[in-house]
Design a protein around this motif. Structure first.
Motif, PDB file in Angstrom:
ATOM      1  N   ALA A 134       0.839  -1.208   0.000  1.00  0.00           N
ATOM      2  CA  ALA A 134       0.000   0.000   0.000  1.00  0.00           C
ATOM      3  C   ALA A 134       0.872   1.256   0.000  1.00  0.00           C
ATOM      4  CB  ALA A 134      -0.930  -0.012   1.209  1.00  0.00           C
ATOM      5  N   ASP A 135       1.948   1.253   0.792  1.00  0.00           N
ATOM      6  CA  ASP A 135       2.860   2.415   0.828  1.00  0.00           C
ATOM      7  C   ASP A 135       3.299   2.782  -0.583  1.00  0.00           C
ATOM      8  OD1 ASP A 135       2.881   2.053   3.609  1.00  0.00           O
ATOM      9  OD2 ASP A 135       4.860   1.087   3.642  1.00  0.00           O
ATOM     10  N   ILE A 136       3.626   1.753  -1.345  1.00  0.00           N
ATOM     11  CA  ILE A 136       4.211   1.978  -2.673  1.00  0.00           C
ATOM     12  C   ILE A 136       3.130   2.358  -3.690  1.00  0.00           C
ATOM     13  CG2 ILE A 136       5.450   0.823  -4.562  1.00  0.00           C
ATOM     14  CD1 ILE A 136       6.690  -1.020  -2.299  1.00  0.00           C
ATOM     15  N   LEU A 137       2.032   1.596  -3.677  1.00  0.00           N
ATOM     16  CA  LEU A 137       1.019   1.762  -4.733  1.00  0.00           C
ATOM     17  C   LEU A 137       0.238   3.067  -4.576  1.00  0.00           C
ATOM     18  CD1 LEU A 137      -0.228  -1.935  -5.031  1.00  0.00           C
ATOM     19  CD2 LEU A 137       1.549  -0.754  -6.364  1.00  0.00           C
ATOM     20  N   GLU A 148      18.691  -5.602  -1.033  1.00  0.00           N
ATOM     21  CA  GLU A 148      18.301  -6.911  -1.598  1.00  0.00           C
ATOM     22  C   GLU A 148      17.220  -7.610  -0.758  1.00  0.00           C
ATOM     23  OE1 GLU A 148      19.307  -8.340  -4.479  1.00  0.00           O
ATOM     24  OE2 GLU A 148      17.981 -10.016  -3.968  1.00  0.00           O
ATOM     25  N   ASP A 149      17.271  -7.428   0.578  1.00  0.00           N
ATOM     26  CA  ASP A 149      16.322  -8.147   1.453  1.00  0.00           C
ATOM     27  C   ASP A 149      14.859  -7.755   1.191  1.00  0.00           C
ATOM     28  OD1 ASP A 149      16.432  -5.587   2.515  1.00  0.00           O
ATOM     29  OD2 ASP A 149      16.826  -6.214   4.569  1.00  0.00           O
ATOM     30  N   GLN A 150      14.651  -6.657   0.448  1.00  0.00           N
ATOM     31  CA  GLN A 150      13.274  -6.215   0.177  1.00  0.00           C
ATOM     32  C   GLN A 150      12.755  -6.648  -1.191  1.00  0.00           C
ATOM     33  OE1 GLN A 150      11.282  -4.711   2.535  1.00  0.00           O
ATOM     34  NE2 GLN A 150      13.041  -5.410   3.728  1.00  0.00           N
ATOM     35  N   ARG A 151      13.584  -7.341  -1.967  1.00  0.00           N
ATOM     36  CA  ARG A 151      13.191  -7.688  -3.337  1.00  0.00           C
ATOM     37  C   ARG A 151      11.866  -8.453  -3.378  1.00  0.00           C
ATOM     38  NH1 ARG A 151      16.076  -7.899  -8.053  1.00  0.00           N
ATOM     39  NH2 ARG A 151      18.109  -7.778  -7.066  1.00  0.00           N
TER      40      ARG A 151
HETATM   41  P1  TYM Z   1      14.240  -1.303   7.131  1.00  0.00           P
HETATM   42  O1  TYM Z   1      14.028  -0.112   8.000  1.00  0.00           O
HETATM   43  O2  TYM Z   1      14.439  -2.607   7.762  1.00  0.00           O
HETATM   44  O3  TYM Z   1      15.468  -1.032   6.172  1.00  0.00           O
HETATM   45  C1  TYM Z   1      15.591   0.184   5.451  1.00  0.00           C
HETATM   46  C2  TYM Z   1      16.353  -0.057   4.156  1.00  0.00           C
HETATM   47  O4  TYM Z   1      17.670  -0.509   4.419  1.00  0.00           O
HETATM   48  C3  TYM Z   1      17.944  -1.657   3.623  1.00  0.00           C
HETATM   49  N1  TYM Z   1      18.898  -2.518   4.356  1.00  0.00           N
HETATM   50  C4  TYM Z   1      20.058  -2.949   3.843  1.00  0.00           C
HETATM   51  N2  TYM Z   1      20.638  -2.802   2.645  1.00  0.00           N
HETATM   52  C5  TYM Z   1      21.843  -3.389   2.451  1.00  0.00           C
HETATM   53  N3  TYM Z   1      22.492  -4.100   3.403  1.00  0.00           N
HETATM   54  C6  TYM Z   1      21.946  -4.277   4.628  1.00  0.00           C
HETATM   55  N4  TYM Z   1      22.586  -4.971   5.560  1.00  0.00           N
HETATM   56  C7  TYM Z   1      20.672  -3.706   4.893  1.00  0.00           C
HETATM   57  N5  TYM Z   1      19.857  -3.684   5.972  1.00  0.00           N
HETATM   58  C8  TYM Z   1      18.768  -2.957   5.628  1.00  0.00           C
HETATM   59  C9  TYM Z   1      16.597  -2.344   3.440  1.00  0.00           C
HETATM   60  O5  TYM Z   1      16.613  -3.171   2.322  1.00  0.00           O
HETATM   61  C10 TYM Z   1      15.689  -1.145   3.281  1.00  0.00           C
HETATM   62  O6  TYM Z   1      15.676  -0.697   1.936  1.00  0.00           O
HETATM   63  N6  TYM Z   1      10.262  -3.185   4.727  1.00  0.00           N
HETATM   64  C11 TYM Z   1      11.167  -2.030   4.690  1.00  0.00           C
HETATM   65  C12 TYM Z   1      10.475  -0.744   5.077  1.00  0.00           C
HETATM   66  C13 TYM Z   1       9.357  -0.323   4.162  1.00  0.00           C
HETATM   67  C14 TYM Z   1       9.467   0.032   2.794  1.00  0.00           C
HETATM   68  C15 TYM Z   1       8.135   0.398   2.389  1.00  0.00           C
HETATM   69  C16 TYM Z   1      10.496   0.040   1.873  1.00  0.00           C
HETATM   70  C17 TYM Z   1       8.049  -0.185   4.521  1.00  0.00           C
HETATM   71  N7  TYM Z   1       7.325   0.261   3.448  1.00  0.00           N
HETATM   72  C18 TYM Z   1       7.871   0.798   1.091  1.00  0.00           C
HETATM   73  C19 TYM Z   1      10.224   0.445   0.566  1.00  0.00           C
HETATM   74  C20 TYM Z   1       8.915   0.824   0.184  1.00  0.00           C
HETATM   75  C21 TYM Z   1      12.323  -2.337   5.644  1.00  0.00           C
HETATM   76  O7  TYM Z   1      12.572  -3.448   5.940  1.00  0.00           O
HETATM   77  O8  TYM Z   1      13.018  -1.293   6.117  1.00  0.00           O
END
Ligand code: TYM
Length: 330
Positions: A134-137, A148-151
């Protein structure tokens, strides 16, 4: 102009180098030439137990750090998720589109829930990716700069957008993950095969932006290295040195080959001292600026309120279209 949206959780007092290199550095670059929306996702932070005073403090600290790292309120819309209620409203619609099996396959949910045990995990941890969709759309984002962990979460978002569009008519832009190959995953400097992380890493393995220069200097000088003594990039055989090379390159703008040449014949100790110097000098003015910004809470709140007001106008329009296409009586 193409739209960009991303979010970060206010779950600790400081962002770490993985957050910056994997995501926020790209946010800063993309705010030129794009219509950028960046969101402090406080509702996502509630999926784990939170202390009210800490949530408030960390939300403001997140804003201060994002500004200090280079997010400009003149170029980007910086806002707090909970100040835009359409996120929850569209989040519900996303939950109504998502299959139970599909949500159960999200690796972040599996990892996080296996740590605390599935029974004590919150329902909201399970539905977290639908709120993220929802945040994105809501903002019709073309690109989502993340690590990468968000792919997988962005893939789910694309699937949900496509599903909604084909059932109810064109409503959402299909977003693309914007993930840099070179810094997609920064690892813990004590445990270099694991991701640097706010929640799981030991303090010594995580480089925090708000840590003192001295503390970061010590941490990097005691980073774990590998067998052998050559400074060469080999993610499998030399995860420790490779991670430090990645960090150095991302901050100094130099190439791996240049650094391998410079440190040929020198030991790991010299190399770690050089990495420490690059990191500490890069972060020093950022920390100072963030601390200055934190002195003026009203200024921070003004920026966030203005950003949230702008975000709401975009979010209201998308939600109205979504409801209309769903057949909701308006
Ligand atoms: P969060 O707060 O855990 O992480 C924020 C961003 O940091 C990136 N990240 C990393 N990148 C490379 N190496 C690492 N070790 C590492 N640790 C964290 C995460 O990939 C992220 O981009 N679910 C999201 C938050 C979120 C979001 C969104 C992102 C909520 N709504 C809409 C994009 C679009 C998250 O885990 O954030």
């Amino acid at each position: 102009m193409k739209r960009v949206l991303s979010g970060i959780q206010p779950t600790s007092d400081s962002f770490h180098l993985g957050n910056y290199l994997g995501a926020v550095k790209q946010w800063v670059e993309l705010q030129d030439g794009h219509d950028a929306f960046y969101c402090i996702v406080d509702l996502h932070a509630l999926t784990v137990e939170t202390d009210p005073a800490l949530l408030r403090k960390r939300t403001l600290a997140s804003a201060a750090q994002l500004l200090a790292l280079g997010i400009s309120p003149d170029k980007s819309t910086l806002f707090v998720q909970s100040q835009v209620p359409q996120h929850n409203q569209l989040g519900w619609i996303m939950e109504c589109l998502t299959g139970f099996g599909e949500a159960s396959r999200m690796t972040q949910f599996k990892d996080k829930s296996s740590k605390s045990g599935a029974d004590s995990s919150r329902v909201a941890l399970f539905t977290y990716p639908m709120l993220q969709a929802a945040d994105i759309l809501l903002y019709q984002a073309h690109y989502v700069p993340v690590g990468e962990d968000q792919r997988q979460h962005i893939e789910l978002t694309r699937d949900l957008a496509g599903r909604f569009n084909s059932r109810y008519g064109q409503t959402f832009q299909l977003p693309e993950a914007y993930i840099l190959k070179t810094a997609a995953k920064i690892n813990d400097i004590q445990e270099p095969t694991a991701k640097m992380s706010k929640s799981s890493g030991a303090v010594a393995g995580v480089i925090e932006i708000m840590d003192s220069p001295d503390a970061n200097l010590k941490k990097i000088k005691s980073a774990v290295t590998d067998a052998g003594r050559e400074v060469t990039f080999d993610a499998v055989e030399k995860p420790g040195i490779s991670n430090l090379l990645t960090i150095h390159c991302a901050l100094s703008g130099r190439t791996i080959a240049e650094l391998e040449n410079e440190f040929a014949g020198k030991g790991y100790g010299d190399f770690k001292a050089a990495v420490a110097e690059v990191v500490v000098e890069y972060l020093r003015p950022i920390r100072t600026r963030a601390l200055e910004l934190l002195e003026d809470e009203k200024h921070l709140l003004d920026i966030l309120h203005q950003g949230s007001a702008k975000a709401r106008t975009v979010a209201e329009a998308t939600l109205a279209d979504t409801y209309k296409n769903l057949g909701v009586v308006l």
